[in-house]
Design an enzyme around this catalytic site. Structure first.
Site, PDB file in Angstrom:
ATOM      1  N   ARG A  66      -6.247  12.557  11.778  1.00  0.00           N
ATOM      2  CA  ARG A  66      -7.661  12.593  12.200  1.00  0.00           C
ATOM      3  C   ARG A  66      -8.072  13.682  13.183  1.00  0.00           C
ATOM      4  O   ARG A  66      -9.239  13.739  13.543  1.00  0.00           O
ATOM      5  CB  ARG A  66      -8.080  11.235  12.805  1.00  0.00           C
ATOM      6  CG  ARG A  66      -7.772  10.015  11.965  1.00  0.00           C
ATOM      7  CD  ARG A  66      -8.447  10.082  10.632  1.00  0.00           C
ATOM      8  NE  ARG A  66      -8.442   8.795   9.951  1.00  0.00           N
ATOM      9  CZ  ARG A  66      -8.644   8.679   8.634  1.00  0.00           C
ATOM     10  NH1 ARG A  66      -8.844   9.749   7.876  1.00  0.00           N
ATOM     11  NH2 ARG A  66      -8.644   7.504   8.064  1.00  0.00           N
ATOM     12  N   LYS A 149      -3.513  19.993  -1.210  1.00  0.00           N
ATOM     13  CA  LYS A 149      -3.916  18.615  -1.530  1.00  0.00           C
ATOM     14  C   LYS A 149      -5.271  18.641  -2.222  1.00  0.00           C
ATOM     15  O   LYS A 149      -6.193  19.305  -1.759  1.00  0.00           O
ATOM     16  CB  LYS A 149      -4.006  17.795  -0.234  1.00  0.00           C
ATOM     17  CG  LYS A 149      -4.890  16.547  -0.289  1.00  0.00           C
ATOM     18  CD  LYS A 149      -4.195  15.373  -0.964  1.00  0.00           C
ATOM     19  CE  LYS A 149      -5.097  14.143  -1.073  1.00  0.00           C
ATOM     20  NZ  LYS A 149      -5.144  13.326   0.119  1.00  0.00           N
ATOM     21  N   HIS A 181      -4.811  13.222  -5.231  1.00  0.00           N
ATOM     22  CA  HIS A 181      -5.393  11.877  -5.177  1.00  0.00           C
ATOM     23  C   HIS A 181      -6.137  11.702  -6.488  1.00  0.00           C
ATOM     24  O   HIS A 181      -7.164  12.336  -6.722  1.00  0.00           O
ATOM     25  CB  HIS A 181      -6.348  11.786  -3.979  1.00  0.00           C
ATOM     26  CG  HIS A 181      -7.062  10.478  -3.864  1.00  0.00           C
ATOM     27  ND1 HIS A 181      -7.138   9.770  -2.684  1.00  0.00           N
ATOM     28  CD2 HIS A 181      -7.744   9.733  -4.759  1.00  0.00           C
ATOM     29  CE1 HIS A 181      -7.830   8.660  -2.877  1.00  0.00           C
ATOM     30  NE2 HIS A 181      -8.214   8.615  -4.126  1.00  0.00           N
ATOM     31  N   HIS A 234      -0.061   7.990  -3.967  1.00  0.00           N
ATOM     32  CA  HIS A 234      -0.380   6.549  -3.999  1.00  0.00           C
ATOM     33  C   HIS A 234      -0.779   6.026  -5.372  1.00  0.00           C
ATOM     34  O   HIS A 234      -1.917   5.620  -5.584  1.00  0.00           O
ATOM     35  CB  HIS A 234      -1.426   6.168  -2.947  1.00  0.00           C
ATOM     36  CG  HIS A 234      -2.560   7.137  -2.738  1.00  0.00           C
ATOM     37  ND1 HIS A 234      -3.179   7.793  -3.753  1.00  0.00           N
ATOM     38  CD2 HIS A 234      -3.176   7.524  -1.595  1.00  0.00           C
ATOM     39  CE1 HIS A 234      -4.131   8.563  -3.259  1.00  0.00           C
ATOM     40  NE2 HIS A 234      -4.150   8.424  -1.949  1.00  0.00           N
ATOM     41  N   ASP A 305       0.402   6.647   3.594  1.00  0.00           N
ATOM     42  CA  ASP A 305      -1.052   6.876   3.556  1.00  0.00           C
ATOM     43  C   ASP A 305      -1.699   6.291   4.823  1.00  0.00           C
ATOM     44  O   ASP A 305      -2.753   5.665   4.739  1.00  0.00           O
ATOM     45  CB  ASP A 305      -1.681   6.294   2.292  1.00  0.00           C
ATOM     46  CG  ASP A 305      -3.117   6.767   2.100  1.00  0.00           C
ATOM     47  OD1 ASP A 305      -3.545   7.706   2.809  1.00  0.00           O
ATOM     48  OD2 ASP A 305      -3.821   6.184   1.254  1.00  0.00           O
ATOM     49  N   HIS A 309      -8.861   3.617  10.821  1.00  0.00           N
ATOM     50  CA  HIS A 309     -10.280   3.542  11.177  1.00  0.00           C
ATOM     51  C   HIS A 309     -10.369   2.480  12.265  1.00  0.00           C
ATOM     52  O   HIS A 309      -9.552   1.555  12.296  1.00  0.00           O
ATOM     53  CB  HIS A 309     -11.123   3.113   9.979  1.00  0.00           C
ATOM     54  CG  HIS A 309     -11.078   4.064   8.823  1.00  0.00           C
ATOM     55  ND1 HIS A 309     -11.770   5.254   8.814  1.00  0.00           N
ATOM     56  CD2 HIS A 309     -10.410   4.013   7.639  1.00  0.00           C
ATOM     57  CE1 HIS A 309     -11.544   5.893   7.663  1.00  0.00           C
ATOM     58  NE2 HIS A 309     -10.705   5.160   6.943  1.00  0.00           N
ATOM     59  N   GLY A 324      -9.212   2.659   4.051  1.00  0.00           N
ATOM     60  CA  GLY A 324      -7.976   3.162   4.666  1.00  0.00           C
ATOM     61  C   GLY A 324      -7.433   2.176   5.670  1.00  0.00           C
ATOM     62  O   GLY A 324      -8.185   1.403   6.280  1.00  0.00           O
TER      63      GLY A 324
HETATM   64  O1  DOR Z   1      -8.231   4.723   1.702  1.00  0.00           O
HETATM   65  C1  DOR Z   1      -8.131   5.914   1.942  1.00  0.00           C
HETATM   66  N1  DOR Z   1      -8.384   6.415   3.164  1.00  0.00           N
HETATM   67  N2  DOR Z   1      -7.772   6.731   0.951  1.00  0.00           N
HETATM   68  C2  DOR Z   1      -7.835   8.067   1.098  1.00  0.00           C
HETATM   69  O2  DOR Z   1      -7.541   8.763   0.153  1.00  0.00           O
HETATM   70  C3  DOR Z   1      -8.305   8.669   2.344  1.00  0.00           C
HETATM   71  C4  DOR Z   1      -8.057   7.761   3.483  1.00  0.00           C
HETATM   72  C5  DOR Z   1      -8.731   8.179   4.757  1.00  0.00           C
HETATM   73  O3  DOR Z   1      -8.613   9.342   5.125  1.00  0.00           O
HETATM   74  O4  DOR Z   1      -9.366   7.338   5.380  1.00  0.00           O
END
Ligand code: DOR
Length: 446
Positions: A66, A149, A181, A234, A305, A309, A324
């Site tokens: 992030r 990517k 992805h 994934h 992955d 958040h 995510g």
């Molecule tokens: O669920 C997800 N969150 N899938 C992704 O490909 C990106 C990721 C994110 O960056 O929050």
């Protein structure tokens, strides 16, 4: 064996992807210098690993840390702290930050920010867009770059390469393996009204198995046409695994601990939007299909992955809640727990979390316990049963979908290039992570 070592890890069971044996590991200058009986050797420091299993350092080839721009969720320091607490010694970080990592300057900026702040070794992905094709070949040749990517379906952030023509241009740019992805943007757009139900359990109906399969087939067809190596991130469906099992000469495969552990509808009922991610958590028969693919050898790596958040963001009503979940710290404990239940062997865990990443991405001197390799070691106690608790978690987001779960198998120490960076959950610092080196980037060896 005699000699003088900086560090000797004594008495543990050394595990590689192809077998195990009891022995000591001697480290000089950050590299493994000897393996065997080092009881008569001199050592600056000895680590008694009796009763523990000594694995090659765990490599997580998919994390979102992030920084820059979304540091309220995570940053390079907190994300890498979570990594080493979970036994992870190296990460590949994703480009959907703000700004996205779509220029050489943005990649340099991440490497600069990582220096002295990241606790584990690291490489950063270059993000492909419909506008930066010209920069991609140069970016993937930069030291510290994990490769390119591509997001074929929109997820968190603005990175997107939706159509075949643009995807074809990306896949004919540069030469390293490209990570993808795979969700079909056009089908996702068409089905988006399904999410208006407001029920998070519809996440896997909106972003259905056909959306994933369509994109995976398109990516493989273009890769095949150009002989380009790709890596499907994934993978979540049984059908994709069966299909990918027929393309292993060009295509490598990742799945995640989340998709191997959680299934719909139970995960959505229990966890609500904390179970929301892209591609989604799916029904039980897909989860079992992923396990079949792990056992069949179709899966090359397991990445977390890690996509943090904040709890407040996740509390927004679906579908305004972001997709995510965090996972870098729980990757290894979850896999050890599955191993303790007989789902896979410890050797296969090592294959999926160390040797696999080394093999498919051409990582230099990582991924196995062997003389001349970096002294990256993850020491685990297979007999320890622990609960995943909030106070153990280091991610800035402050939660995990696995909180409260009891697991058997636990990371006790993380050693990176001979430095003991984590011991019994403590990370005293300093942050000494360095950029990873790849055999396909000669500049990294100068
Ligand atoms: O669920 C997800 N969150 N899938 C992704 O490909 C990106 C990721 C994110 O960056 O929050």
């Amino acid at each position: 064996m005699t000699g003088t070592y900086d560090l000797v890890v004594t008495g543990g069971t050394i595990v590689n992807q192809n077998g195990r044996g009891v022995g000591d590991v001697g480290v000089i200058g950050g590299c493994i210098a000897a393996i065997g009986d080092l009881s008569r050797a001199d050592a600056g420091e000895r680590f008694d690993a009796t009763g523990l299993h000594v694995l090659p350092g765990v490599i997580d080839s998919q994390v979102h840390f992030r920084e820059p721009g979304l540091d309220h969720k995570e940053d390079l320091a907190t994300g890498s702290l979570a990594a080493v607490k979970g036994g992870v010694t190296a990460v590949f970080e994703m480009p959907n930050t703000n700004p996205s990592t779509t220029t050489p300057d943005a990649l340099d900026e991440k490497l600069r920010r990582a220096k002295g702040r990241m606790f584990c070794d690291h490489a950063f992905y270059a993000g492909a867009t419909e506008d930066n094709m010209g920069a991609l070949a140069a970016m993937e040749a930069m030291a510290g770059c994990a490769g390119i990517k591509v997001f074929m379906g929109a997820s968190t952030g603005s990175l997107l390469v939706a159509e075949d023509e643009a995807l074809e241009k990306v896949l004919t740019t540069g030469r390293r393996r490209i990570a993808i992805h795979a969700e079909d943007e056009y089908r996702l757009k068409e089905r988006r009204p399904i999410a208006d139900s407001g029920d998070v359990a519809d996440h896997c109906n909106w972003r259905d198995p056909v959306s994933a399969m369509m994109a995976t087939r398109r990516a493989v067809a273009i890769a095949r046409r150009h002989g380009r190596r790709i890596h499907i991130l994934h993978v979540t469906t049984k059908e994709e695994m069966e299909f990918l099992g027929t393309h292993k000469d060009l295509v490598t495969v990742e799945t995640t601990p989340q998709h191997l552990t959680l299934s719909a509808p139970d995960a959505y009922r229990r966890l609500g939007t904390h179970a929301q991610m892209n591609p989604p958590i799916r029904e039980e028969h897909h989860r079992l299909g992923l396990w079949e693919a792990v056992r069949a050898g179709i899966v090359d790596v397991i990445g977390s992955d890690h996509a943090p958040h904040t709890a407040a963001e996740k509390a927004k009503p679906y579908p305004n809640s972001p997709s995510g979940m965090p996972g870098v710290q729980t990757l290894l404990p979850l896999l050890l727990d599955h191993a303790s239940k007989g789902a896979l062997t410890l050797e296969r865990v090592v294959d999926l979390t160390s040797a696999g990443a080394q093999r498919i991405f051409g990582l230099a001197a990582k991924g196995r316990i062997a003389v001349g390799y970096d002294a990256d070691l993850t020491l685990v106690d297979l007999a320890a049963t622990r609960e995943i608790t909030g106070d153990w978690l280091a991610s800035r987001c402050g939660w995990s979908p696995f909180e409260g779960m009891s697991v058997t198998g636990w990371p006790m120490a993380t050693i990176i290039r001979g430095h003991i960076v984590m011991r019994d959950g403590e990370v005293p610092g300093p942050a000494l992570g360095e950029p990873l080196r790849f055999s396909e980037v000669p500049a990294a060896f100068v």
